[in-house]
Design a protein around this motif. Structure first.
Motif, PDB file in Angstrom:
ATOM      1  N   GLN A   1     -14.952 -45.851   7.765  1.00  0.00           N
ATOM      2  CA  GLN A   1     -15.108 -44.661   6.941  1.00  0.00           C
ATOM      3  C   GLN A   1     -14.113 -44.659   5.796  1.00  0.00           C
ATOM      4  N   GLY A   2     -14.581 -44.186   4.635  1.00  0.00           N
ATOM      5  CA  GLY A   2     -13.697 -43.950   3.509  1.00  0.00           C
ATOM      6  C   GLY A   2     -13.430 -42.465   3.416  1.00  0.00           C
ATOM      7  N   GLY A   3     -13.366 -41.938   2.180  1.00  0.00           N
ATOM      8  CA  GLY A   3     -13.169 -40.511   2.009  1.00  0.00           C
ATOM      9  C   GLY A   3     -14.366 -39.741   2.524  1.00  0.00           C
ATOM     10  N   GLY A   4     -14.110 -38.561   3.072  1.00  0.00           N
ATOM     11  CA  GLY A   4     -15.208 -37.755   3.594  1.00  0.00           C
ATOM     12  C   GLY A   4     -14.889 -36.285   3.521  1.00  0.00           C
ATOM     13  N   GLY A   5     -15.823 -35.484   3.109  1.00  0.00           N
ATOM     14  CA  GLY A   5     -15.613 -34.046   3.011  1.00  0.00           C
ATOM     15  C   GLY A   5     -16.116 -33.517   1.698  1.00  0.00           C
ATOM     16  N   THR A   6     -15.195 -33.283   0.746  1.00  0.00           N
ATOM     17  CA  THR A   6     -15.589 -32.714  -0.542  1.00  0.00           C
ATOM     18  C   THR A   6     -14.858 -33.422  -1.673  1.00  0.00           C
ATOM     19  N   TRP A   7     -15.308 -33.173  -2.903  1.00  0.00           N
ATOM     20  CA  TRP A   7     -14.596 -33.653  -4.090  1.00  0.00           C
ATOM     21  C   TRP A   7     -14.319 -32.453  -4.988  1.00  0.00           C
ATOM     22  N   ARG A   8     -13.370 -32.625  -5.931  1.00  0.00           N
ATOM     23  CA  ARG A   8     -12.967 -31.511  -6.788  1.00  0.00           C
ATOM     24  C   ARG A   8     -12.526 -32.050  -8.144  1.00  0.00           C
ATOM     25  N   PHE A   9     -12.480 -31.173  -9.142  1.00  0.00           N
ATOM     26  CA  PHE A   9     -11.917 -31.512 -10.440  1.00  0.00           C
ATOM     27  C   PHE A   9     -10.420 -31.219 -10.388  1.00  0.00           C
ATOM     28  N   GLY A  10      -9.587 -32.252 -10.455  1.00  0.00           N
ATOM     29  CA  GLY A  10      -8.148 -32.057 -10.414  1.00  0.00           C
ATOM     30  C   GLY A  10      -7.738 -31.302  -9.168  1.00  0.00           C
ATOM     31  N   GLU A  11      -7.060 -30.160  -9.371  1.00  0.00           N
ATOM     32  CA  GLU A  11      -6.586 -29.343  -8.254  1.00  0.00           C
ATOM     33  C   GLU A  11      -7.475 -28.124  -8.035  1.00  0.00           C
ATOM     34  N   GLY A  12      -8.678 -28.147  -8.592  1.00  0.00           N
ATOM     35  CA  GLY A  12      -9.566 -26.994  -8.493  1.00  0.00           C
ATOM     36  C   GLY A  12     -10.228 -26.863  -7.134  1.00  0.00           C
ATOM     37  N   GLU A  13     -11.204 -25.970  -7.080  1.00  0.00           N
ATOM     38  CA  GLU A  13     -11.959 -25.734  -5.858  1.00  0.00           C
ATOM     39  C   GLU A  13     -12.896 -26.906  -5.564  1.00  0.00           C
ATOM     40  N   ALA A  14     -13.316 -26.998  -4.301  1.00  0.00           N
ATOM     41  CA  ALA A  14     -14.278 -28.037  -3.917  1.00  0.00           C
ATOM     42  C   ALA A  14     -15.564 -27.851  -4.714  1.00  0.00           C
ATOM     43  N   GLU A  15     -16.072 -28.941  -5.251  1.00  0.00           N
ATOM     44  CA  GLU A  15     -17.271 -28.901  -6.104  1.00  0.00           C
ATOM     45  C   GLU A  15     -18.544 -29.346  -5.388  1.00  0.00           C
TER      46      GLU A  15
END
Length: 519
Positions: free
Chosen positions: A456-470
């Motif tokens: 497994q690599g990254g898993g969950g959510t992504w975001r712009f910089g330090e913002g909310e999950a997109e």
């Protein structure tokens, strides 16, 4: 014994655990199958079906109430795309065989795909542009909408962040899958026994009566016709339905339907006027080399709009464009997985006219499109992503100019494109669903693949910089170590967009390094 029966017997004797590990499953097949029971291509396909986890979501759909045939089609569509290939019929067959082996899919569904898919053989390796494969019957959806170009969005680079993912909604169960056309018809019964011969007295009496009737009729006809004079031919009319008085010569059709194409009669023969239906003022039907051409002129804007709306849908295998003034719709039954004909429809709102090319027999969508282009149509096939939100989504880490439209793989998609990257080893597909629910069902599928992956690599959510999950983000390597996958989507309003990037050399680290863009 046929291949699907062999697998069912193996599962009965040894349990379904033999379908949990692709490498072990291949060893079992190599040991038990005779050379004439399966080709190398069949075995590779079944092993890939196990490797990509086809069986688990297939069983979930059927256990949730989905029709087995419809569930097999959905599972086959996903497998075809996961393999990077273009044989959806073969992939659906593999899903059906595994489902049959565990007692979830009936034999009739297996046989349907066994007889419809191409002859077995070594399947081609994955390619950068997944292409058609054989889906779901149409269901009504709102027509596509013309969108103005979207302004570019300048945002900081997204970074995948591992964070808890809320439980997604249940896997969307597809609509019921109707039985295919051409069902079995029982043989006709024996004909009725011949009539009994009548006696000679009966036949003589009938002959005499006939002479009397005929004689009386002749006398009456002579008296009514004025002594044997021929009636005026102009007064003799047919009692049947009258054919519309429509000029169907090539020159006349080209002139009247010139807003649809500069040469609408190209390749058309045997053109005849049909009776117009409700809201129609003229209907012309012609034969073309690939099937039929149907030209319609509508009585008003309401009838025209209703006809366009009825034509457009979001079943798998479609590609459409609608700018308000003109619209185009294509359907590829091979990718859609149905026996419906290949279709190209286009129209003109200003002229309130439409043209429909419908394939017959074995006519493919490519052949029907060739008939379409031969008319020099006023509308062209879409070649690039269209929806502004999808374009904005692509710009997060790719160049929309390097994306090419293709017919959709999954029911509910409004559009899909394949995109090139600067890394030739990465293959990317992006698309947009018509509803958030359908996008979340896709997210759930890839989360499950991530949860079951050996690496497994990254898993969950992504975001712009330090913002909310997109949106959702899942990166993983399959059990064979050959296919690395990154899935991501976007929660933005009116987007329902997703992207899937793959590397078939197993370079998960390189794939994740590619994903966040610095542009």
């Amino acid at each position: 014994m046929e291949l699907h029966d062999v697998l069912r017997e193996l599962v009965t004797e040894h349990g379904s655990a033999i379908l949990d590990d692709a490498a072990g499953f291949r060893g079992v097949l190599d040991d038990v199958l005779a050379e004439d029971q399966a080709t190398t291509g069949d075995i590779n396909l079944l092993v890939d079906a196990v490797r990509f986890g086809v069986l688990s979501p297939l069983r979930e759909m059927i256990d949730g109430g989905a029709d087995p045939g419809r569930a097999v089609e959905e599972a086959g569509l996903r497998l075809a795309r996961d393999r990077g290939g273009d044989d959806q019929a073969a992939s659906s067959w593999a899903a059906a065989v595994l489902g049959y082996a565990v007692g979830t899919v009936p034999a009739a569904v297996v046989l349907r795909y066994r007889t419809s898919r191409p002859a077995s053989g070594q399947l081609p390796p994955p390619t950068a542009a997944p292409a058609p494969g054989p889906a779901a019957p149409p269901y009504q959806s709102p027509p596509p909408t013309a969108w103005p170009p979207a302004p570019p969005v300048h945002q900081s680079a997204p970074q995948p962040t591992v964070s808890p993912t809320p439980a997604p909604p249940p896997y969307a169960a597809p609509a019921a899958y109707p039985s295919g056309p051409g069902g079995y018809a029982p043989p006709g019964g024996f004909g009725a026994p011949p009539p009994k011969k009548r006696g000679a007295a009966v036949w003589i009496a009938a002959a005499v009566a006939g002479v009397v009737v005929v004689g009386g009729g002749v006398a009456a006809a002579v008296a009514l016709s004025g002594g044997g004079k021929d009636p005026d031919p102009k007064k003799v009319e047919s009692s049947g339905p009258k054919e519309p008085d429509v000029d169907v010569t090539p020159a006349a059709l080209d002139e009247r339907y010139g807003t649809l194409a500069s040469k609408i009669s190209a390749g058309a023969t045997d053109c005849k006027a049909d009776q117009p239906g409700s809201g129609e003022t003229e209907v012309v039907q012609c034969s073309v080399s690939t099937g039929t051409l149907r030209l319609v002129t509508y009585a008003d804007d309401a009838a025209f709009t209703a006809a366009r709306t009825a034509r457009f849908d979001y079943r798998a295998g479609t590609m459409s464009a609608d700018n308000g003034a003109t619209a185009l719709y294509e359907y590829d039954p091979e990718r859609g997985g149905t026996t419906d004909p290949a279709v190209v429809y286009w129209d003109s709102k200003g002229a309130k006219q439409s043209a429909l090319l419908e394939g017959e027999g074995t006519a493919t969508i490519d052949a029907v499109v060739a008939s379409f282009t031969s008319t020099s149509p006023r509308v062209t096939e879409p070649t690039a992503p269209a929806h502004p939100k999808l374009i904005e989504f692509i710009k997060i880490n790719m160049d929309p100019a390097k994306c090419t439209r293709e017919r959709t793989f999954f029911t509910g998609e409004t559009e899909e494109s394949s995109c090139e990257t600067d890394d030739s080893g990465i293959i990317v597909s992006v698309g947009r669903y018509s509803t958030r629910k359908e996008m979340k069902a896709d997210r759930k599928y890839y989360k499950k693949q991530y949860d079951e992956a050996g690496t497994q690599g990254g898993g969950g959510t992504w975001r712009f910089g330090e913002g909310e999950a997109e949106g959702g983000y899942y990166a993983y390597l399959d059990s064979s170590g050959e296919t690395a996958t990154v899935y991501w989507d976007w929660n933005a309003d009116d987007c329902y967009c997703y992207g899937v990037a793959r590397n078939f050399e197993g370079d998960l680290e390189g794939l994740e390094k590619w994903w966040p863009s610095d542009d």
